[in-house]
Design a protein around this motif. Structure first.
Motif, PDB file in Angstrom:
ATOM      1  N   THR A   2       4.682  -1.983 -13.270  1.00 39.36           N
ATOM      2  CA  THR A   2       4.694  -3.415 -13.501  1.00 39.36           C
ATOM      3  C   THR A   2       3.280  -3.957 -13.679  1.00 39.36           C
ATOM      4  O   THR A   2       2.327  -3.402 -13.164  1.00 39.36           O
ATOM      5  N   GLU A   3       3.170  -5.055 -14.432  1.00 40.10           N
ATOM      6  CA  GLU A   3       1.852  -5.631 -14.670  1.00 40.10           C
ATOM      7  C   GLU A   3       1.433  -6.565 -13.543  1.00 40.10           C
ATOM      8  O   GLU A   3       0.267  -6.902 -13.419  1.00 40.10           O
ATOM      9  N   ASN A   4       2.379  -7.016 -12.747  1.00 41.61           N
ATOM     10  CA  ASN A   4       2.086  -7.955 -11.671  1.00 41.61           C
ATOM     11  C   ASN A   4       1.738  -7.191 -10.395  1.00 41.61           C
ATOM     12  O   ASN A   4       2.591  -6.539  -9.802  1.00 41.61           O
ATOM     13  N   VAL A   5       0.494  -7.296  -9.973  1.00 43.64           N
ATOM     14  CA  VAL A   5       0.050  -6.567  -8.796  1.00 43.64           C
ATOM     15  C   VAL A   5       0.631  -7.197  -7.534  1.00 43.64           C
ATOM     16  O   VAL A   5       0.680  -8.421  -7.396  1.00 43.64           O
ATOM     17  N   SER A   6       1.085  -6.368  -6.622  1.00 40.44           N
ATOM     18  CA  SER A   6       1.660  -6.853  -5.375  1.00 40.44           C
ATOM     19  C   SER A   6       0.701  -7.787  -4.649  1.00 40.44           C
ATOM     20  O   SER A   6      -0.502  -7.512  -4.564  1.00 40.44           O
ATOM     21  N   PRO A   7       1.209  -8.908  -4.111  1.00 35.98           N
ATOM     22  CA  PRO A   7       0.344  -9.804  -3.336  1.00 35.98           C
ATOM     23  C   PRO A   7      -0.167  -9.170  -2.057  1.00 35.98           C
ATOM     24  O   PRO A   7      -1.090  -9.687  -1.424  1.00 35.98           O
ATOM     25  N   GLY A 187       9.396   2.400  -4.652  1.00 34.72           N
ATOM     26  CA  GLY A 187      10.836   2.331  -4.444  1.00 34.72           C
ATOM     27  C   GLY A 187      11.373   3.715  -4.166  1.00 34.72           C
ATOM     28  O   GLY A 187      10.673   4.715  -4.305  1.00 34.72           O
ATOM     29  N   MET A 188      12.656   3.793  -3.781  1.00 33.55           N
ATOM     30  CA  MET A 188      13.263   5.036  -3.321  1.00 33.55           C
ATOM     31  C   MET A 188      12.410   5.626  -2.207  1.00 33.55           C
ATOM     32  O   MET A 188      11.991   6.777  -2.212  1.00 33.55           O
ATOM     33  N   ARG A 282       3.176  -1.772   1.327  1.00 27.76           N
ATOM     34  CA  ARG A 282       2.629  -3.003   0.764  1.00 27.76           C
ATOM     35  C   ARG A 282       2.912  -3.133  -0.731  1.00 27.76           C
ATOM     36  O   ARG A 282       2.828  -4.225  -1.284  1.00 27.76           O
ATOM     37  N   ASP A 283       3.252  -2.009  -1.371  1.00 25.27           N
ATOM     38  CA  ASP A 283       3.590  -2.041  -2.792  1.00 25.27           C
ATOM     39  C   ASP A 283       5.085  -1.861  -2.999  1.00 25.27           C
ATOM     40  O   ASP A 283       5.530  -1.523  -4.098  1.00 25.27           O
ATOM     41  N   GLY A 284       5.869  -2.048  -1.943  1.00 25.31           N
ATOM     42  CA  GLY A 284       7.317  -1.951  -2.078  1.00 25.31           C
ATOM     43  C   GLY A 284       7.805  -2.839  -3.218  1.00 25.31           C
ATOM     44  O   GLY A 284       7.319  -3.957  -3.401  1.00 25.31           O
ATOM     45  N   LYS A 402      14.518 -10.794  -4.695  1.00 25.48           N
ATOM     46  CA  LYS A 402      15.228 -10.729  -5.968  1.00 25.48           C
ATOM     47  C   LYS A 402      14.510  -9.814  -6.948  1.00 25.48           C
ATOM     48  O   LYS A 402      15.138  -9.183  -7.805  1.00 25.48           O
ATOM     49  N   ASP A 403      13.193  -9.721  -6.824  1.00 33.01           N
ATOM     50  CA  ASP A 403      12.434  -8.879  -7.741  1.00 33.01           C
ATOM     51  C   ASP A 403      12.794  -7.406  -7.593  1.00 33.01           C
ATOM     52  O   ASP A 403      12.734  -6.642  -8.559  1.00 33.01           O
ATOM     53  N   TYR A 404      13.181  -6.988  -6.376  1.00 28.70           N
ATOM     54  CA  TYR A 404      13.597  -5.600  -6.186  1.00 28.70           C
ATOM     55  C   TYR A 404      14.809  -5.295  -7.057  1.00 28.70           C
ATOM     56  O   TYR A 404      14.883  -4.252  -7.713  1.00 28.70           O
ATOM     57  N   VAL A 405      15.765  -6.219  -7.086  1.00 23.54           N
ATOM     58  CA  VAL A 405      16.971  -6.045  -7.904  1.00 23.54           C
ATOM     59  C   VAL A 405      16.598  -6.004  -9.382  1.00 23.54           C
ATOM     60  O   VAL A 405      17.083  -5.167 -10.147  1.00 23.54           O
ATOM     61  N   ALA A 406      15.702  -6.894  -9.785  1.00 23.10           N
ATOM     62  CA  ALA A 406      15.299  -6.956 -11.197  1.00 23.10           C
ATOM     63  C   ALA A 406      14.595  -5.673 -11.625  1.00 23.10           C
ATOM     64  O   ALA A 406      14.864  -5.124 -12.705  1.00 23.10           O
ATOM     65  N   ILE A 407      13.696  -5.164 -10.784  1.00 21.38           N
ATOM     66  CA  ILE A 407      12.948  -3.962 -11.111  1.00 21.38           C
ATOM     67  C   ILE A 407      13.879  -2.768 -11.258  1.00 21.38           C
ATOM     68  O   ILE A 407      13.786  -1.978 -12.209  1.00 21.38           O
ATOM     69  N   ASN A 408      14.811  -2.634 -10.345  1.00 24.05           N
ATOM     70  CA  ASN A 408      15.684  -1.470 -10.344  1.00 24.05           C
ATOM     71  C   ASN A 408      16.898  -1.606 -11.238  1.00 24.05           C
ATOM     72  O   ASN A 408      17.526  -0.623 -11.609  1.00 24.05           O
TER      73      ASN A 408
END
Length: 413
Positions: A2-7, A187-188, A282-284, A402-408
């Motif tokens: 992803t292009e958006n770095v984890s906060p 993830g996973m 932290r990058d979950g 919600k982003d977890y659902v979108a990513i996966n």
């Protein structure tokens, strides 16, 4: 990726120094991703001792099988890692792809097939054409140098938003030794011996048996104490290599993991493993908050860890954290379902330094505002005392957004 770095990412990516005895090269081989590196080769100038822990999944990948077989040989000259394709659940084609990759690396480096180690990460069930990047791998062997640690961490990323790297210095027998480490994972992620890909290299002179003992001990309270989504990968691999180059500076040879002379090395190594493990949390995928869960008062340390993981893996707990909802009732639920002894009428729960429950009911001094303020923090500490004995354990997780659902939901597209 992803292009958006984890906060929750570190403010600065560490610059890892050169480490004697190992060289690295990376390339964009087009395995899945366009316009980014996805292949990494690590070359050991002389045979390095090696230790490893791997997924306990019954559907382990072909590279995991290959590494397990080669680990018995005790020596490493090359490590090949690719992203974009896990080479898992690919049948005989997967085993053949692993063999071709290893043969190419062995020929390029000039070593035995048994001295090559492999790891792959990415989509499960997609055949991998190892022949397509054979020429690239051969070129990497010629271009490898001692400055490619961060590039290596980037090459093995999938949905990671930043490269995970760290470095430490320890002292053995009065001589400084270096430890560098990289990891990938977002993830996973769930603890089961190893829960991602991670590669750690030291220039210390340590035997294979001692190295394996150190790694097996260190993983329990670090990589095996993190969870993002409770799912254990088919490709989980954590390997530790020792080049022995520090012997030329006077570092003693270590053949016993319990030798007091490596007390500092042990402590520093475990700290490095914890650092990498925390970076994964932290990058979950989709994470906005990191959560530390400590359970005390359990029947044993193992029981405490089981309860802590029950809390950490609960979707209801994780979504409450995401919504900044101080719903301590969900903690009670997770304790109750863990299958371990817990005294309901002695149960105590804290969010940060706010005690929200005591003696089996809501704390009489409970303040919703104070608890809610804790939930707004970037790092949230949850503590539970189950009132049985003195068992204790700490695990780390992240929220579920919600982003977890979108990513996966569109990972393969």
């Amino acid at each position: 990726m992803t292009e958006n770095v984890s906060p929750l990412a570190p403010e600065h990516i560490a610059e890892l120094p050169a480490l004697e005895g190992v060289r690295i090269a990376t390339a964009a081989a087009g395995i899945k991703y366009a316009d980014r590196t996805d292949l990494m080769l690590m070359v050991f100038d002389r045979p390095a001792t090696v230790a490893g822990v791997f997924t306990q999944s019954l559907c382990a990948s072909a590279p995991v099988d290959f590494c397990r077989a080669n680990l018995a040989g005790g020596a490493a000259r090359a490590l090949v890692v690719n992203s974009g394709n896990a080479n898992a659940f690919t049948g005989k084609k997967g085993s053949e792809a692993a063999r071709i990759t290893a043969e190419t690396a062995a020929a390029a480096v000039g070593c035995k097939l048994e001295e090559v180690f492999l790891a792959s990460t990415g989509v499960i069930g997609e055949p991998m054409d190892a022949g397509a990047f054979a020429d690239t791998l051969t070129a990497l062997a010629k271009s490898a140098d001692d400055a490619g640690w961060t590039d290596a961490a980037r090459a093995i990323m999938t949905t990671d938003t930043y490269p995970k790297v760290t470095t430490r210095t320890a002292v053995i027998g009065g001589v400084e030794v270096r430890i560098n480490g990289i990891a990938k994972g977002a993830g996973m992620i769930a603890p089961d011996m190893a829960t991602m890909l991670s590669f750690v290299v030291t220039d210390a002179d340590i035997s294979g048996d001692a190295l394996q003992s150190l790694l097996s001990e260190g993983v329990d309270s670090t990589f095996n104490a993190i969870t993002v989504d409770s799912d254990t990968s088919t490709s989980d691999t954590l390997m530790l290599f020792a080049t022995g180059a520090a012997a030329e500076r006077g570092a003693p040879r270590i053949s016993d993991a319990n030798d007091p002379i490596i007390a500092d090395f042990r402590s520093v190594l475990f700290d490095l493993l914890k650092d990498l493990a925390h970076q994964i949390v932290r990058d979950g995928e989709g994470a906005r908050k990191m959560v530390e869960i400590t359970v005390r008062g359990a029947a044993s340390d193992a029981a405490a860890k089981t309860i802590a993981l029950s809390i950490a893996n609960s979707p209801l707990v994780k979504t409450a954290v995401a919504g900044e909802d101080a719903n301590w009732g969900r903690i009670v639920m997770a304790v109750g379902k863990a299958g371990q002894q817990a005294h309901r009428d002695r149960l105590r729960i804290w969010f940060g330094d706010i005690r929200v429950a005591v003696d089996g009911e809501r704390d009489p001094d409970y303040s919703e505002d104070a608890a809610a303020a804790v939930m707004k923090r970037e790092k949230i500490d949850i503590a539970v005392d189950v009132g049985v004995s003195d068992g204790v354990a700490t695990v780390w997780t992240c929220d579920l957004t919600k982003d977890y659902v979108a990513i996966n939901g569109d990972y393969r597209s």
